[in-house]
Write an enzyme that holds these catalytic residues in place. Sequence first.
Site, mmCIF file in Angstrom:
data_model
loop_
_atom_site.group_PDB
_atom_site.id
_atom_site.type_symbol
_atom_site.label_atom_id
_atom_site.label_comp_id
_atom_site.label_asym_id
_atom_site.label_seq_id
_atom_site.Cartn_x
_atom_site.Cartn_y
_atom_site.Cartn_z
ATOM 1 N N GLU A 1 1.122 0.230 5.634
ATOM 2 C CA GLU A 1 0.797 0.729 4.410
ATOM 3 C C GLU A 1 0.006 1.952 4.529
ATOM 4 O OE1 GLU A 1 -0.770 -2.467 1.957
ATOM 5 O OE2 GLU A 1 1.109 -3.736 1.914
ATOM 6 N N GLU B 1 5.854 -8.258 4.282
ATOM 7 C CA GLU B 1 4.930 -9.043 3.694
ATOM 8 C C GLU B 1 5.507 -9.493 2.327
ATOM 9 O OE1 GLU B 1 0.926 -7.256 3.274
ATOM 10 O OE2 GLU B 1 1.077 -6.715 5.377
HETATM 11 C C1 FCB Z 1 -1.336 -6.000 1.845
HETATM 12 C C2 FCB Z 1 -2.088 -5.779 3.086
HETATM 13 C C3 FCB Z 1 -2.447 -7.170 3.591
HETATM 14 C C4 FCB Z 1 -3.046 -8.057 2.442
HETATM 15 C C5 FCB Z 1 -1.979 -8.332 1.365
HETATM 16 C C6 FCB Z 1 -2.275 -9.147 0.237
HETATM 17 O O1 FCB Z 1 -1.378 -4.820 0.992
HETATM 18 O O2 FCB Z 1 -1.214 -5.248 4.021
HETATM 19 O O3 FCB Z 1 -3.391 -6.984 4.703
HETATM 20 O O4 FCB Z 1 -4.307 -7.683 2.060
HETATM 21 O O5 FCB Z 1 -1.854 -6.951 0.766
#
Ligand code: FCB
Length: 453
Positions: A167, A355
């Site tokens: 990210e 994620e």
């Molecule tokens: C993302 C991050 C991770 C966590 C989630 C909820 O942006 O990569 O580390 O904080 O959000």
Amino acid sequence: MTVSYAFPDDFLWGAATSAYQIEGSPTADGAGRSIWHRFSHTPDNTWLNETGDVACDHYRRYKDDVAIMSELGLNAYRFSIAWGRIYPEGTGRINKKGIDFYSRLVDELLKKGIKPSATLYHWDLPEALDDRGGWLNRDIADWFCDYAATMFDALGDRVNMWATVNEPWVVTDGGYLSGVLAPGHASLFEAPIATHNLLRAHGSAVERFRASNAAKKGKIGIVVNLEPKYPASQSAEDLDAVRRADAYMNRQYLDPVFTGKYPAELREIFGEAWPEWSDEDMRLIKQPIDFLGVNYYTRKIERYDAERLPLRLKAVPQPDSITTETRWEVYPEALTRILLWVKERYGKLPVYITENGAAFYDAPHPIDGKIEDPLRVEYYRQHLRAAHEAMKQGVDLRGYFAWSLLDNYEWSHGYSKRFGLVHVDYSTQQRTIKSSGRYYASVIETNGGVLSR
Ligand code: FCB
């Protein structure tokens, strides 16, 4: 008619974590401190001034955690490596004990048939490098590249899924523009430089990977967080606001990586703070990658707002939607939409959802040995269906990683937001698989079969 949600046999079913959020023991065995250590130890930066000093104590309990992954039936695990454990001063001297930790973790995963997926940078820059300018110093591309090469050599015989940066948008937006994340700077002029150096570091590491032995068996990509933007109305001003929001969050990193050019809107947003970059830099950034990792949590509805600089827009809350504890609207359709957008804009390439998950309120301690989290169960059901829909419409989706394996340290929110499939009682470090964890295990066991119920 019941819809079938069968996933391919070789689909990766994983969960994700990151080093600073779970490991604890941040300075153990000779590790150097990170910017998150410094940021969280500086008063008033985090919820209740909480730090990652202990977190989930995963550094010492990693074997138990791998056993839990195995109990859930995961066949993949995405973790990140703390740069400062490997290079305590950021560059130069290598700390073998740091490498040993990740090496033991990888061996334990492989022993249980779980494929390791390593991310090189998940926000915990060595403090020593921040003291030399961090992401604002052009040399960081070389520093990162050397660190990456060390890890390719150390683990490349066993790890064959690598991500450079997690990210990059959050790194610059939170770390250099708004200042809510480490290193806590708020500067219109710094943010574009940090962006560019993150991408140069990514490009250099990919280039180095191709020349390493790790490339024989392994693949490399980048992980971005994408958030579809919808207009609050069809007015020209709102449509323009959406165009800027989309360029800033979704195209700022992907356009350079795939096309070698930044979106024109960035100049509109940053004005004179947006520099011209050399063709040579852009060529370095545009290295072919093997896969894209997409982190998806929510969508946003945007409205023009002249006062709010630099983007001149404001997200409009949706009162009728379910929102999570981080105030993110639950909107699974946008996951399908964003995956299709990636395919249309950048071509069909292997994609992983690296994620996806939700913070809902869970009890701090298990009740009768259980944690029931029906909202999270429903979140996973809907998002996995949405992921399947994207696949049906032609997206080359290879795997899904739930965020997160464990409740953990949610950055500036401290321990106040729980995202885990597995509950962590922070007073005892006891782990309890939540109903969402059990549900995810049943999805894995039936390869998506239970999603039709
Ligand atoms: C993302 C991050 C991770 C966590 C989630 C909820 O942006 O990569 O580390 O904080 O959000």
